[in-house]
Design a protein around this motif. Structure first.
Motif, PDB file in Angstrom:
ATOM      1  N   LYS A 381       0.830  -1.201   0.000  1.00  0.00           N
ATOM      2  CA  LYS A 381       0.000   0.000   0.000  1.00  0.00           C
ATOM      3  C   LYS A 381       0.869   1.258   0.000  1.00  0.00           C
ATOM      4  O   LYS A 381       0.571   2.222  -0.706  1.00  0.00           O
ATOM      5  CB  LYS A 381      -0.916  -0.004   1.229  1.00  0.00           C
ATOM      6  CG  LYS A 381      -2.075   0.945   1.099  1.00  0.00           C
ATOM      7  CD  LYS A 381      -3.026   0.834   2.257  1.00  0.00           C
ATOM      8  CE  LYS A 381      -4.085   1.919   2.165  1.00  0.00           C
ATOM      9  NZ  LYS A 381      -4.971   1.948   3.328  1.00  0.00           N
ATOM     10  N   GLU A 385       0.673   4.087  -2.789  1.00  0.00           N
ATOM     11  CA  GLU A 385       0.245   5.454  -2.460  1.00  0.00           C
ATOM     12  C   GLU A 385       1.194   6.497  -3.017  1.00  0.00           C
ATOM     13  O   GLU A 385       0.805   7.636  -3.258  1.00  0.00           O
ATOM     14  CB  GLU A 385       0.124   5.604  -0.927  1.00  0.00           C
ATOM     15  CG  GLU A 385      -1.275   5.262  -0.443  1.00  0.00           C
ATOM     16  CD  GLU A 385      -1.344   5.118   1.064  1.00  0.00           C
ATOM     17  OE1 GLU A 385      -0.306   5.263   1.734  1.00  0.00           O
ATOM     18  OE2 GLU A 385      -2.446   4.838   1.570  1.00  0.00           O
ATOM     19  N   ASN A 392      -6.322   8.190  -5.534  1.00  0.00           N
ATOM     20  CA  ASN A 392      -5.984   8.224  -4.122  1.00  0.00           C
ATOM     21  C   ASN A 392      -6.908   7.293  -3.351  1.00  0.00           C
ATOM     22  O   ASN A 392      -8.120   7.376  -3.459  1.00  0.00           O
ATOM     23  CB  ASN A 392      -6.157   9.658  -3.612  1.00  0.00           C
ATOM     24  CG  ASN A 392      -5.521   9.828  -2.269  1.00  0.00           C
ATOM     25  OD1 ASN A 392      -5.314   8.859  -1.541  1.00  0.00           O
ATOM     26  ND2 ASN A 392      -5.199  11.055  -1.936  1.00  0.00           N
ATOM     27  N   LYS A 394      -7.032   6.980  -0.059  1.00  0.00           N
ATOM     28  CA  LYS A 394      -7.316   7.374   1.326  1.00  0.00           C
ATOM     29  C   LYS A 394      -8.830   7.504   1.508  1.00  0.00           C
ATOM     30  O   LYS A 394      -9.524   8.071   0.671  1.00  0.00           O
ATOM     31  CB  LYS A 394      -6.660   8.735   1.623  1.00  0.00           C
ATOM     32  CG  LYS A 394      -5.168   8.621   1.873  1.00  0.00           C
ATOM     33  CD  LYS A 394      -4.700   9.661   2.887  1.00  0.00           C
ATOM     34  CE  LYS A 394      -3.300   9.363   3.344  1.00  0.00           C
ATOM     35  NZ  LYS A 394      -2.323   9.440   2.233  1.00  0.00           N
TER      36      LYS A 394
END
Length: 405
Positions: A381, A385, A392, A394
């Motif tokens: 991850k 990222e 994205n 998140k």
DNA sequence: CATCCACAGGAAGGACGGGGGT
DNA sequence: ACCCCCGTCCTTCCTGTGGATG
């Protein structure tokens, strides 16, 4: 300031010669390969007596000493040639780098061309002219030429192999032997039968090393690589055991040992211990995963991302569930959506690379599918990222339930 | 025990791009 | 300079299947 220098000097005390641990290093002594060395030597020996040697095909998995043995024999052969006043030449080519017919011929030919002569350019000449130039140059040596083609399976097309393996028919005063090296057992099956028979006149198999054998190899190198008393007793057996678990890969064992020592050095420790080996094991794995993930094509990255996001919320995913998340991610990122058939193949590829696990399970009435989970998902991850071509992730939440209706 | 789900995975072919031959 | 062949990526269509459920 004093302390900085002090630390640097202290850390110098672990390695004596780091080079001997690198994969490219060819040692003067190869433990547990005596049999292979003797066989190869007896195959090539006739050349020194003026007879035509056989071509050889060598196979074995990575890190079983194929390349090392070939290079070692090359060195010995050159020496013997000097003694017996026979003109010997040894050419090593890695077909992963030099992978086309033209470039192989060009490389081999240039090896025989004298410094003051015109070298064959990278491109431009007709291939058959390069070949006849090569024959001419070898003929001129009136000696023996051993040509090693490492990673032959990476070669595009088998025409070069055909040409090279029958060179002896075009030679009168000189003799050649081709040594093909591959880690793909099934490689010869797909070859032109003529090439197969001429290249595979002799076959050599390099079995994986056992843990004990790896211990000997590491011990031998460690004597040269490290200063006295810096390696704790259990370090080498541990490196050997870990590498033996894979498939008896000596390169991996040497990497482990080297990285362990590097870590110890960086930490300023005076001795390499089991702790450092564990850390090295981790670092090597992380580096491997990072490198794989970084170089993955975009679609595979999205699939991998879907797998990670999915397994964060559900502890295992089926192909269908992963595909729903994948589609959603694609839409968010404005990337075109592939079919489920293709995504299934991408999942298989990721599984083979060892960065996800996908095994087939049957849920009876509710179908047959793959159950997917991710081993080191947090590491992956992190890498994903940092990739700005990807959406994205998140705060992204997959909404499977509503989609499944 | 047959059924039937949710896929696995093979086959064939289209689009595309690169490298070699002419 | 051009073409052709081949490999890669992807689609469409398809047949096969382990085992819970009725």
């Amino acid at each position: 300031m004093k302390d900085i220098f002090h630390d640097l000097l202290a850390s110098r005390s672990i390695f004596k010669n780091k080079e001997v641990l690198r994969p490219s290093y060819v040692p003067d002594f190869l433990p547990h390969r005596e049999k292979q060395i003797n066989e190869l030597a007896s195959i090539l020996a006739p050349a020194l007596r003026g007879e035509t040697p056989s071509n050889v095909f060598i196979y074995g998995k990575t890190g079983t000493g194929k390349t090392a043995v070939a290079k070692f024999i090359g060195k010995q052969l050159m020496e013997k040639g000097r003694q017996l006043k026979v003109n010997t030449n040894f050419v090593y080519i890695n077909c992963e780098i030099v992978d086309t017919q033209y470039r192989v011929l060009q490389n081999v030919a240039n090896h025989f061309i004298k410094a003051w002569e015109e070298r064959i350019p990278f491109t431009g000449w007709p291939t058959d002219e390069v070949y006849s130039r090569l024959i001419h140059s070898i003929e001129r040596t009136k000696g023996v030429a051993v040509i090693v083609l490492d990673e032959v399976d990476k070669l595009k097309g088998d025409e070069v192999l055909y040409n090279l393996s029958r060179m002896n028919y075009d030679l009168k005063d000189a003799r050649t032997s081709i040594i093909g090296i591959s880690n793909d057992l099934k490689f010869t099956e797909f070859l032109d039968p003529r090439v197969k028979s001429s290249l595979g006149e002799e076959n050599l198999v390099f079995p994986p090393y056992s843990a004990d054998e790896l211990c000997d190899i590491l011990g031998e190198r460690a004597k040269m690589a490290f200063n006295e008393e810096v390696i704790e007793d259990n370090v080498i057996p541990l490196c050997a055991a870990l590498a033996a678990q894979e498939h008896g890969d000596a390169r991996r064992a040497l990497d482990l040992l080297r990285v362990s020592a590097e870590i110890a050095e960086r930490l300023g420790d005076k001795k390499v211990t089991e702790k450092h080996v564990r850390m090295a094991e981790n670092k090597i794995e992380l580096d491997r995963v990072t490198e794989i993930v970084r170089t993955l094509p975009i679609q595979s990255k999205i699939v991998l991302m879907a797998a990670i996001v999915g397994t964060e919320f559900y502890d295992s995913l089926t192909t269908g569930e992963l595909y729903l998340i994948y589609k959603d991610l694609c839409r968010r990122a404005g990337i075109n959506v592939l079919t489920q058939r293709r995504v299934a193949d991408l999942i298989s590829e990721l599984d083979m690379l060892g960065i996800i696990n996908a095994r087939i399970i049957s849920k009876g009435r509710y179908g047959r599918t793959r159950e997917i989970d991710v081993s080191s998902s947090t590491k992956i991850k992190e890498v994903l990222e940092k990739d700005d071509t990807l959406p994205n992730l998140k705060d992204y939440k997959p909404k499977l339930q509503s989609k499944l209706l």
